[in-house]
Structure formats: C-alpha cells, structure tokens
Design an enzyme around this catalytic site. Structure first.
Site, PDB file in Angstrom:
ATOM      1  N   ASP A  66       0.849  -1.193   0.000  1.00 27.15           N
ATOM      2  CA  ASP A  66       0.000   0.000   0.000  1.00 27.15           C
ATOM      3  C   ASP A  66       0.884   1.243   0.000  1.00 27.15           C
ATOM      4  O   ASP A  66       2.108   1.135   0.136  1.00 27.15           O
ATOM      5  CB  ASP A  66      -0.968  -0.015   1.194  1.00 27.15           C
ATOM      6  CG  ASP A  66      -0.272  -0.326   2.524  1.00 27.15           C
ATOM      7  OD1 ASP A  66       0.970  -0.225   2.600  1.00 27.15           O
ATOM      8  OD2 ASP A  66      -0.978  -0.661   3.492  1.00 27.15           O
ATOM      9  N   ASN A 135      -7.712  -1.670  13.799  1.00 24.79           N
ATOM     10  CA  ASN A 135      -9.136  -1.744  13.459  1.00 24.79           C
ATOM     11  C   ASN A 135      -9.443  -2.964  12.585  1.00 24.79           C
ATOM     12  O   ASN A 135     -10.539  -3.072  12.046  1.00 24.79           O
ATOM     13  CB  ASN A 135      -9.578  -0.454  12.756  1.00 24.79           C
ATOM     14  CG  ASN A 135      -8.864  -0.251  11.423  1.00 24.79           C
ATOM     15  OD1 ASN A 135      -8.012  -1.061  11.034  1.00 24.79           O
ATOM     16  ND2 ASN A 135      -9.208   0.812  10.723  1.00 24.79           N
ATOM     17  N   HIS A 137      -7.812  -3.777   9.805  1.00 20.82           N
ATOM     18  CA  HIS A 137      -7.467  -3.640   8.384  1.00 20.82           C
ATOM     19  C   HIS A 137      -6.242  -4.477   8.039  1.00 20.82           C
ATOM     20  O   HIS A 137      -5.426  -4.810   8.908  1.00 20.82           O
ATOM     21  CB  HIS A 137      -7.295  -2.167   7.991  1.00 20.82           C
ATOM     22  CG  HIS A 137      -6.024  -1.514   8.418  1.00 20.82           C
ATOM     23  ND1 HIS A 137      -5.870  -0.149   8.472  1.00 20.82           N
ATOM     24  CD2 HIS A 137      -4.813  -2.021   8.808  1.00 20.82           C
ATOM     25  CE1 HIS A 137      -4.646   0.139   8.854  1.00 20.82           C
ATOM     26  NE2 HIS A 137      -3.986  -0.968   9.085  1.00 20.82           N
ATOM     27  N   GLU A 142      -9.703  -0.963   4.760  1.00 18.57           N
ATOM     28  CA  GLU A 142     -10.289  -0.558   6.027  1.00 18.57           C
ATOM     29  C   GLU A 142     -11.591  -1.322   6.288  1.00 18.57           C
ATOM     30  O   GLU A 142     -12.135  -1.968   5.377  1.00 18.57           O
ATOM     31  CB  GLU A 142     -10.562   0.955   6.002  1.00 18.57           C
ATOM     32  CG  GLU A 142      -9.325   1.821   5.733  1.00 18.57           C
ATOM     33  CD  GLU A 142      -8.376   1.906   6.928  1.00 18.57           C
ATOM     34  OE1 GLU A 142      -8.438   1.043   7.824  1.00 18.57           O
ATOM     35  OE2 GLU A 142      -7.555   2.850   6.953  1.00 18.57           O
TER      36      GLU A 142
END
Ligand code: PGA
Length: 243
Positions: A66, A135, A137, A142
């Site tokens: 990413d 979270n 991800h 996400e």
C-alpha cells in the site's frame, strides 16, 4: 484458526527464517511486504538470516502492499521510503525486482491499474505478508472492505491516520492506495503477523469472531494458504506465556 504462537524474543527470527525457507524453495519468489512497526524487527534480522542460510533476494521481486497519497516522494513516512530504508537498502544483493505504486503521477486510480498489471506480469503473488491494523485492516483495506475489493484508492480510517502521524506524517494523509482484498486472497500464500499487547483484542476478533468485512483480516480465514504468526503477547492478551 490456530495461530503459530512464538515467544516475543524469538518471533523476528522465526519469521525471517520462514522467509529464508521460501526463498530457498523459490529464488524468484514474488513477495508483497508490509511497512509499519510490526515487520521492523523481522527486517532488521533478515539480511543476517539470508547470509547465514546462503540465500538471497537477487532473483526475487518485492511488491508493495500500500502507499499513502499526498506525501512527497522521499517523505520518510511514505511506505516506499520505509521499505527502502528498513529493508531494501540493507540487502546485498538487493531484490532483483520491485513493484510499487506510482503515486507521484496525476492519476492514482491509473496507478492502481498499472500496479495490478505489473503484478500479473511477474506471475502473480507467491506470498503476501501482512501486519494487522488495530481496526482489523490489512494493507489499507479498512473496515467495510469486502473480499472482492480491488486494488484501489481508499479513504483512511481515523486509527490509520493516527498511525501515520506515528510514522512521521503530520498532518496525516486522508487517502491511500492499496492492494485490494481480492489481490491479497489471490496470492498463493498469506502470512498475517501480529505482535504486542495492543494487537491482542483485534487478533482475537480476526481469528475467532465472525468472518465479516467489518474486520477485513477475518476474511483471510477463507484462504487455504493462511498462516498467522504471532508473538505470545498478542496471542494471550498482554501477558507473556510462562510455559
Ligand atoms: P503496525 O501497523 O505494524 O505499525 O502496528 C499495522 C497496520 O496498521 O497494518
């Protein structure tokens, strides 16, 4: 899904040795590697491990997972800068191939298309190594990312933006580009890495909770080539195992 639980002190060596195994079996390995805090101790070990094992990445291709949008080229928080300084620049010989995102051009969506084409051109991903976001991800997929989510431009979640501040991007970027869940799940093998007490709760949810796009890492459980490699602290909720 049972993770491989390694004592924290031995965890970086274990992951580095596993990577050396894969490179020994397939010197032209196509491996997607993460940035962030989790893999750093592995990257610190890897050059010595590869030397000891007499394997190299000279014929391997490193693929980025990413990248942030809006940070200038060379910014230390950029994922490509992190990967270069913490790993690629430390390897001798350097990996023969590299696939990244051209986020300095005018069209990040076109950069995603070009990224996918470049991955296909090198024969697809043999291995994707992933950190686990607080979270849930993976990459910048996400919460809310479905299993068929493509490589794309994404809006970053608040906790991801907070992490970016920790890596030195302040103000943090609002968007990024990421290998999609579909691309991750198309890899022949996936390793999910998690270390430390702050990852304990989300690791438990990812492995033992419902398989749901709300916890993208949980979707990895559908993949037959998934290995979860965690330290004993993340696996036990904060206290090292005494056995
Ligand atoms: P960390 O980040 O390795 O810095 O904890 C993991 C992630 O957010 O993907």
């Amino acid at each position: 899904m049972k993770p491989e639980i390694v004592p924290a002190a031995a965890w970086p060596d274990r992951v580095a040795l596993l990577l050396a195994d894969r490179l020994e079996a397939k010197p032209d390995l196509v491996v997607c590697l993460p940035t962030g805090a989790t893999p750093l101790p592995v990257y610190r070990r890897l050059p010595a491990t590869l030397l000891d094992r007499r394997v190299s990445m000279a014929r391997a291709t490193v693929v980025m997972l990413d990248e942030y949008l809006g940070l200038p080229s060379g910014h230390p928080a950029r994922c490509d800068s992190q990967l270069r300084s913490f790993l690629l620049d430390q390897l001798d010989p350097r990996p023969g191939g590299f696939v990244g995102f051209d986020v300095d051009g005018p069209d990040p969506a076109a950069a995603c298309v070009a990224f996918d084409a470049a991955v296909t051109a090198v024969g697809g991903l043999d291995l994707v190594v992933l950190g686990l976001g607080r979270n849930g991800h993976v990459g910048m997929n996400e919460p809310g990312s479905a299993g068929d989510a493509p490589t794309r431009v994404v809006r970053l979640a608040p906790s991801t933006r907070a992490s970016a501040i920790g890596y030195g991007a302040d103000p943090p970027p609002t968007h990024g580009v990421t290998l999609g869940m579909a691309g991750i799940l198309a890899a022949r093998e996936i390793w999910l890495l998690a270390t430390g007490a702050p990852k304990a709760e989300i690791l438990h949810r990812a492995l033992d909770g419902p398989v749901t796009p709300e916890v993208p890492a949980s979707l990895l459980r559908h993949h037959s080539g998934l290995t979860v490699i965690t330290d004993d602290i993340a696996a036990t909720g904060g206290s090292p195992r005494s056995d």
